[in-house]
Design a protein around this motif. Structure first.
Motif, PDB file in Angstrom:
ATOM      1  N   ILE A   1       0.838  -1.207   0.000  1.00 38.85           N
ATOM      2  CA  ILE A   1       0.000   0.000   0.000  1.00 38.85           C
ATOM      3  C   ILE A   1       0.867   1.248   0.000  1.00 38.85           C
ATOM      4  N   LEU A   2       1.923   1.264   0.826  1.00 42.79           N
ATOM      5  CA  LEU A   2       2.829   2.416   0.876  1.00 42.79           C
ATOM      6  C   LEU A   2       3.471   2.664  -0.477  1.00 42.79           C
ATOM      7  N   GLU A   3       3.880   1.614  -1.156  1.00 46.22           N
ATOM      8  CA  GLU A   3       4.519   1.763  -2.460  1.00 46.22           C
ATOM      9  C   GLU A   3       3.559   2.279  -3.518  1.00 46.22           C
ATOM     10  N   SER A   4       2.290   1.925  -3.389  1.00 44.42           N
ATOM     11  CA  SER A   4       1.323   2.337  -4.405  1.00 44.42           C
ATOM     12  C   SER A   4       0.775   3.745  -4.155  1.00 44.42           C
ATOM     13  N   GLU A   5       0.921   4.231  -2.931  1.00 43.18           N
ATOM     14  CA  GLU A   5       0.439   5.567  -2.593  1.00 43.18           C
ATOM     15  C   GLU A   5       1.338   6.627  -3.215  1.00 43.18           C
ATOM     16  N   LYS A   6       0.743   7.723  -3.581  1.00 45.72           N
ATOM     17  CA  LYS A   6       1.533   8.830  -4.106  1.00 45.72           C
ATOM     18  C   LYS A   6       2.088   9.648  -2.944  1.00 45.72           C
TER      19      LYS A   6
ATOM     20  N   THR B   1       2.872  12.798  -0.736  1.00 47.48           N
ATOM     21  CA  THR B   1       2.162  14.042  -0.460  1.00 47.48           C
ATOM     22  C   THR B   1       3.036  15.229  -0.863  1.00 47.48           C
TER      23      THR B   1
END
Length: 79
Positions: free
Chosen positions: A11-16, A18
């Motif tokens: 999930i962290l890797e797929s998040e953009k 900020t």
């Protein structure tokens, strides 16, 4: 537990990133560029090796935070 760790990493890797994180990264890059401007090849290698080790520590810290969060959620949801 390993499944939870991998899920959070994915999930962290797929998040953009900020805007605040991007600005902080830009500051770090600017400071690092000024710091290493005159480095020799050997100093570059030492700096790179140091960054790898710091990254490993950061990864371990994130894993630990995930483990603690998992335990807290488990206690809260099962009690």
């Amino acid at each position: 537990m390993n499944h939870v760790l991998q899920l959070v990493r994915d999930i962290l890797e797929s998040e953009k990133m900020t805007t605040e994180m991007q600005l902080q990264l830009n500051k770090i890059c600017e400071l690092e560029d000024a710091f290493v401007k005159g480095f020799s090849k050997e100093k570059w290698k030492e700096c790179f090796d140091l960054d790898i080790e710091k990254g490993q520590l950061h990864s371990l810290e994130i894993d630990r935070v995930i483990e603690i969060t998992y335990k807290v959620c488990k206690v809260l949801l099962l009690d």
